[in-house]
Design a protein around this motif. Sequence first.
Motif, PDB file in Angstrom:
ATOM      1  N   GLY A  41       0.784  -1.232   0.000  1.00  0.00           N
ATOM      2  CA  GLY A  41       0.000   0.000   0.000  1.00  0.00           C
ATOM      3  C   GLY A  41       0.815   1.280   0.000  1.00  0.00           C
ATOM      4  N   GLU A  42       2.118   1.192   0.063  1.00  0.00           N
ATOM      5  CA  GLU A  42       2.979   2.373   0.119  1.00  0.00           C
ATOM      6  C   GLU A  42       3.283   2.899  -1.283  1.00  0.00           C
ATOM      7  OE1 GLU A  42       7.156   3.725   2.258  1.00  0.00           O
ATOM      8  OE2 GLU A  42       6.907   1.635   1.709  1.00  0.00           O
ATOM      9  N   LYS A  43       3.509   4.215  -1.371  1.00  0.00           N
ATOM     10  CA  LYS A  43       3.918   4.862  -2.620  1.00  0.00           C
ATOM     11  C   LYS A  43       5.260   5.536  -2.366  1.00  0.00           C
ATOM     12  CE  LYS A  43       0.878   7.049  -5.163  1.00  0.00           C
ATOM     13  NZ  LYS A  43      -0.066   8.079  -5.666  1.00  0.00           N
ATOM     14  N   ILE A  44       6.210   5.340  -3.303  1.00  0.00           N
ATOM     15  CA  ILE A  44       7.517   5.975  -3.187  1.00  0.00           C
ATOM     16  C   ILE A  44       7.855   6.682  -4.493  1.00  0.00           C
ATOM     17  CG2 ILE A  44       8.360   4.276  -1.510  1.00  0.00           C
ATOM     18  CD1 ILE A  44      10.046   3.079  -3.858  1.00  0.00           C
ATOM     19  N   LYS A  45       8.906   7.463  -4.468  1.00  0.00           N
ATOM     20  CA  LYS A  45       9.432   8.111  -5.671  1.00  0.00           C
ATOM     21  C   LYS A  45      10.613   7.302  -6.193  1.00  0.00           C
ATOM     22  CE  LYS A  45       7.195  12.138  -5.840  1.00  0.00           C
ATOM     23  NZ  LYS A  45       6.371  12.517  -6.954  1.00  0.00           N
ATOM     24  N   LEU A  46      10.669   7.122  -7.504  1.00  0.00           N
ATOM     25  CA  LEU A  46      11.819   6.512  -8.166  1.00  0.00           C
ATOM     26  C   LEU A  46      12.587   7.649  -8.820  1.00  0.00           C
ATOM     27  CD1 LEU A  46      13.491   4.190  -9.359  1.00  0.00           C
ATOM     28  CD2 LEU A  46      11.835   4.081 -11.228  1.00  0.00           C
ATOM     29  N   ASN A  47      13.813   7.859  -8.351  1.00  0.00           N
ATOM     30  CA  ASN A  47      14.663   8.915  -8.896  1.00  0.00           C
ATOM     31  C   ASN A  47      15.867   8.292  -9.564  1.00  0.00           C
ATOM     32  OD1 ASN A  47      13.224  11.249  -7.821  1.00  0.00           O
ATOM     33  ND2 ASN A  47      13.848  10.456  -5.835  1.00  0.00           N
ATOM     34  N   THR A  48      16.215   8.783 -10.724  1.00  0.00           N
ATOM     35  CA  THR A  48      17.397   8.319 -11.438  1.00  0.00           C
ATOM     36  C   THR A  48      17.903   9.476 -12.297  1.00  0.00           C
ATOM     37  OG1 THR A  48      18.283   6.476 -12.718  1.00  0.00           O
ATOM     38  CG2 THR A  48      16.167   7.373 -13.438  1.00  0.00           C
ATOM     39  N   SER A  49      19.077   9.306 -12.870  1.00  0.00           N
ATOM     40  CA  SER A  49      19.615  10.361 -13.732  1.00  0.00           C
ATOM     41  C   SER A  49      20.265   9.730 -14.952  1.00  0.00           C
ATOM     42  CB  SER A  49      20.620  11.228 -12.973  1.00  0.00           C
ATOM     43  OG  SER A  49      21.706  10.439 -12.545  1.00  0.00           O
ATOM     44  N   ILE A  50      20.474  10.572 -15.970  1.00  0.00           N
ATOM     45  CA  ILE A  50      21.051  10.112 -17.226  1.00  0.00           C
ATOM     46  C   ILE A  50      21.858  11.256 -17.826  1.00  0.00           C
ATOM     47  CG2 ILE A  50      19.006  10.762 -18.558  1.00  0.00           C
ATOM     48  CD1 ILE A  50      19.497   8.258 -20.287  1.00  0.00           C
ATOM     49  N   THR A  51      22.931  10.914 -18.515  1.00  0.00           N
ATOM     50  CA  THR A  51      23.749  11.943 -19.158  1.00  0.00           C
ATOM     51  C   THR A  51      23.437  12.059 -20.651  1.00  0.00           C
ATOM     52  OG1 THR A  51      25.548  10.364 -19.506  1.00  0.00           O
ATOM     53  CG2 THR A  51      25.644  11.711 -17.505  1.00  0.00           C
ATOM     54  N   ALA A  52      22.667  11.122 -21.199  1.00  0.00           N
ATOM     55  CA  ALA A  52      22.305  11.161 -22.624  1.00  0.00           C
ATOM     56  C   ALA A  52      21.331  12.316 -22.889  1.00  0.00           C
ATOM     57  CB  ALA A  52      21.665   9.843 -23.047  1.00  0.00           C
ATOM     58  N   ASP A  53      21.270  12.756 -24.125  1.00  0.00           N
ATOM     59  CA  ASP A  53      20.333  13.803 -24.533  1.00  0.00           C
ATOM     60  C   ASP A  53      18.943  13.184 -24.708  1.00  0.00           C
ATOM     61  OD1 ASP A  53      18.905  15.905 -25.581  1.00  0.00           O
ATOM     62  OD2 ASP A  53      20.071  16.042 -27.437  1.00  0.00           O
ATOM     63  N   VAL A  54      18.044  13.480 -23.789  1.00  0.00           N
ATOM     64  CA  VAL A  54      16.677  12.941 -23.847  1.00  0.00           C
ATOM     65  C   VAL A  54      15.646  14.064 -23.986  1.00  0.00           C
ATOM     66  CG1 VAL A  54      17.217  10.789 -22.633  1.00  0.00           C
ATOM     67  CG2 VAL A  54      16.559  12.804 -21.324  1.00  0.00           C
ATOM     68  N   THR A  55      16.057  15.159 -24.601  1.00  0.00           N
ATOM     69  CA  THR A  55      15.152  16.300 -24.744  1.00  0.00           C
ATOM     70  C   THR A  55      13.953  15.980 -25.631  1.00  0.00           C
ATOM     71  OG1 THR A  55      16.556  17.169 -26.520  1.00  0.00           O
ATOM     72  CG2 THR A  55      16.897  18.063 -24.314  1.00  0.00           C
ATOM     73  N   ASN A  56      14.055  14.979 -26.502  1.00  0.00           N
ATOM     74  CA  ASN A  56      12.933  14.614 -27.367  1.00  0.00           C
ATOM     75  C   ASN A  56      12.124  13.445 -26.807  1.00  0.00           C
ATOM     76  OD1 ASN A  56      13.463  16.584 -29.345  1.00  0.00           O
ATOM     77  ND2 ASN A  56      15.091  15.320 -30.183  1.00  0.00           N
ATOM     78  N   ALA A  57      12.336  13.094 -25.547  1.00  0.00           N
ATOM     79  CA  ALA A  57      11.609  11.985 -24.932  1.00  0.00           C
ATOM     80  C   ALA A  57      10.127  12.323 -24.802  1.00  0.00           C
ATOM     81  CB  ALA A  57      12.194  11.670 -23.567  1.00  0.00           C
ATOM     82  N   LYS A  58       9.294  11.335 -25.101  1.00  0.00           N
ATOM     83  CA  LYS A  58       7.850  11.513 -24.986  1.00  0.00           C
ATOM     84  C   LYS A  58       7.215  10.524 -24.017  1.00  0.00           C
ATOM     85  CE  LYS A  58       7.784  14.775 -28.014  1.00  0.00           C
ATOM     86  NZ  LYS A  58       7.772  16.139 -27.549  1.00  0.00           N
TER      87      LYS A  58
END
Length: 65
Positions: A41-58
């Motif tokens: 029943g718990e909700k958490i945040k998933l945080n991650t990072s990336i160095t690739a160019d993902v400006t066009n991610a949809k």
Amino acid sequence: ADVENTATTDHQVELVKITILGKDGEEIAQINSVIGDIAAGEKIKLNTSITADVTNAKDFKIAPQ
């Protein structure tokens, strides 16, 4: 991302692969990440990072490794 455990049992740590998708569903990049322990029943945040160019991610998808 918000991750919610909708089960009635606790969820253990899990390695996941996050696939970043472009506007036509093409794969832009992949990120390996970890979803920590989540109590039932718990909700958490998933945080991650990336160095690739993902400006066009949809969109993205998350799958077990």
